[in-house]
Motif scaffolding. Structure first.
Motif, PDB file in Angstrom:
ATOM      1  N   TYR A 226       0.808  -1.202   0.000  1.00 56.52           N
ATOM      2  CA  TYR A 226       0.000   0.000   0.000  1.00 56.52           C
ATOM      3  C   TYR A 226       0.850   1.265   0.000  1.00 56.52           C
ATOM      4  N   THR A 227       2.024   1.182   0.596  1.00 56.53           N
ATOM      5  CA  THR A 227       2.829   2.390   0.798  1.00 56.53           C
ATOM      6  C   THR A 227       4.022   2.470  -0.138  1.00 56.53           C
ATOM      7  N   ARG A 228       4.148   1.487  -1.040  1.00 54.02           N
ATOM      8  CA  ARG A 228       5.327   1.418  -1.901  1.00 54.02           C
ATOM      9  C   ARG A 228       5.543   2.714  -2.678  1.00 54.02           C
ATOM     10  N   GLN A 229       4.498   3.235  -3.264  1.00 46.82           N
ATOM     11  CA  GLN A 229       4.630   4.446  -4.066  1.00 46.82           C
ATOM     12  C   GLN A 229       5.052   5.631  -3.218  1.00 46.82           C
ATOM     13  N   ALA A 230       4.467   5.744  -2.021  1.00 44.72           N
ATOM     14  CA  ALA A 230       4.849   6.839  -1.134  1.00 44.72           C
ATOM     15  C   ALA A 230       6.302   6.703  -0.701  1.00 44.72           C
ATOM     16  N   ASP A 231       6.740   5.480  -0.385  1.00 43.78           N
ATOM     17  CA  ASP A 231       8.127   5.251   0.003  1.00 43.78           C
ATOM     18  C   ASP A 231       9.069   5.631  -1.133  1.00 43.78           C
ATOM     19  N   GLN A 232       8.685   5.283  -2.373  1.00 46.79           N
ATOM     20  CA  GLN A 232       9.530   5.625  -3.522  1.00 46.79           C
ATOM     21  C   GLN A 232       9.679   7.129  -3.651  1.00 46.79           C
ATOM     22  N   ARG A 233       8.592   7.872  -3.441  1.00 43.87           N
ATOM     23  CA  ARG A 233       8.661   9.326  -3.535  1.00 43.87           C
ATOM     24  C   ARG A 233       9.562   9.902  -2.459  1.00 43.87           C
ATOM     25  N   GLN A 234       9.444   9.372  -1.235  1.00 44.60           N
ATOM     26  CA  GLN A 234      10.271   9.875  -0.149  1.00 44.60           C
ATOM     27  C   GLN A 234      11.743   9.601  -0.422  1.00 44.60           C
TER      28      GLN A 234
ATOM     29  N   ALA B  84      13.105   9.111  -3.343  1.00 44.02           N
ATOM     30  CA  ALA B  84      13.533   9.928  -4.477  1.00 44.02           C
ATOM     31  C   ALA B  84      13.814  11.366  -4.043  1.00 44.02           C
ATOM     32  N   ASN B  85      12.923  11.917  -3.206  1.00 43.71           N
ATOM     33  CA  ASN B  85      13.160  13.275  -2.689  1.00 43.71           C
ATOM     34  C   ASN B  85      14.439  13.343  -1.866  1.00 43.71           C
ATOM     35  N   ALA B  86      14.664  12.304  -1.038  1.00 43.21           N
ATOM     36  CA  ALA B  86      15.878  12.274  -0.218  1.00 43.21           C
ATOM     37  C   ALA B  86      17.119  12.189  -1.095  1.00 43.21           C
ATOM     38  N   ALA B  87      17.030  11.409  -2.188  1.00 43.94           N
ATOM     39  CA  ALA B  87      18.173  11.264  -3.080  1.00 43.94           C
ATOM     40  C   ALA B  87      18.521  12.588  -3.756  1.00 43.94           C
ATOM     41  N   ILE B  88      17.499  13.298  -4.236  1.00 43.69           N
ATOM     42  CA  ILE B  88      17.757  14.584  -4.899  1.00 43.69           C
ATOM     43  C   ILE B  88      18.280  15.615  -3.894  1.00 43.69           C
ATOM     44  N   ALA B  89      17.740  15.597  -2.675  1.00 44.79           N
ATOM     45  CA  ALA B  89      18.224  16.516  -1.640  1.00 44.79           C
ATOM     46  C   ALA B  89      19.699  16.274  -1.352  1.00 44.79           C
ATOM     47  N   LYS B  90      20.099  14.990  -1.294  1.00 48.41           N
ATOM     48  CA  LYS B  90      21.504  14.670  -1.063  1.00 48.41           C
ATOM     49  C   LYS B  90      22.371  15.125  -2.238  1.00 48.41           C
ATOM     50  N   LEU B  91      21.847  14.938  -3.466  1.00 45.38           N
ATOM     51  CA  LEU B  91      22.590  15.375  -4.642  1.00 45.38           C
ATOM     52  C   LEU B  91      22.776  16.887  -4.639  1.00 45.38           C
ATOM     53  N   GLU B  92      21.687  17.615  -4.307  1.00 45.63           N
ATOM     54  CA  GLU B  92      21.782  19.076  -4.255  1.00 45.63           C
ATOM     55  C   GLU B  92      22.782  19.528  -3.200  1.00 45.63           C
TER      56      GLU B  92
END
Length: 285
Positions: A252-260, A262-270
């Protein structure tokens, strides 16, 4: 077959069932009208498969039909009307993974569904419960702060705090409440039964091409996903939805986990790029 149905309904196997289960069985038995005249000794596996496949567009109902065939034929075997149960081992149709309702689909339903169905959407979204539990929710289950639920599928007892938006809706609904249950069938002004509610929801969704592909159970997935996106842990989400298996909850939460993630990955890249650029600025070639 008709005689078997009647004898089964008089038997302890049927009479000991819960009233809600009896209603569900009777709803499915309504699909057996065309085979009631068939001699039970003439029933073959192909007939059962054919009936299942005729409802392939509604796999939940198709699987319920297989279940009733199996129950009736096992009953007949036990009483020696036939020697074997041709429904034994018949494969159920895959239900697939319910698609989560995105925000735009939820907003559309809230804006366009008639009030009885709109209320169902609100209640599903803010409590995360299955339709079988939503239609059983009573006004005396609501204490002004939370709704108490005993889940039909698992027997799990839950105390579900109400979101401020849901409390506002419940306050408004209660002013004109005439039934013991929160959700009411407008045709009878009585509580819904499972089959009637399922049909009403299906027709409400079918009336709007914008909601094609979604089923009501997807609102449970939306509820769990929104909790995940808000930062709730799996255990916190399970305290609302009543999931016994965290593995099932992960679906049920897979999509939400992926978004979180992904956001964490981009934040780390920035952050990495910013530090790299600062180092370049401080150490020019």
């Amino acid at each position: 077959m008709g005689a078997i149905v009647e004898e089964y309904r008089r038997s302890p196997e049927y009479t000991k069932l819960a009233p809600s289960t009896k209603k569900d069985y009777l709803g499915v038995l309504g699909k057996f009208e065309e085979v009631l005249h068939v001699p039970i000794v003439d029933v073959r596996r192909r007939h059962i498969l054919g009936m299942r496949d005729s409802y392939a567009d509604r796999p939940g109902l198709a699987n319920s039909i297989i279940s009733i065939w199996s129950i009736l034929l096992k009953f007949a075997v036990d009483r020696e009307y036939v020697l074997a149960n041709p429904a034994a081992g018949v494969e159920r149709l895959p239900l697939g993974e319910w698609e989560r309702w995105p925000d735009r689909a939820v907003d559309f339903a809230l804006a366009h569904f008639k009030e009885p169905m709109r209320r169902a959407v609100v209640l599903a979204l803010y409590t995360g419960q299955r339709s079988s539990d939503l239609i059983k929710m009573r006004w005396d289950d609501y204490d002004g702060t939370a709704i108490q639920v005993t889940q039909k599928k698992t027997g799990t007892r839950l105390w579900v705090p109400c979101h401020a938006d849901l409390k506002a809706e419940l306050t408004e609904w209660k002013r004109n409440a005439t039934s013991v249950t929160i959700l009411v069938n407008p045709a009878s002004e009585q509580p819904w039964n499972r089959i009637g509610f399922s049909n009403a929801v299906r027709l409400a969704i079918k009336a709007h091409p914008e909601l094609k592909g979604y089923v009501f159970h997807g609102l449970r997935k939306a509820s769990a996903s929104l909790l995940a996106e808000a930062g709730c842990s799996a255990l916190e989400i399970a305290a609302i939805t009543g999931h016994m298996s965290l593995k099932n909850l992960e679906i049920y939460t897979r999509q939400a986990d992926q978004r979180q993630r992904a956001n964490a990955a981009i934040a780390k890249l920035e952050n990495y790029r910013r530090k790299t650029q600062e180092n370049w600025a401080g150490n020019p070639l």
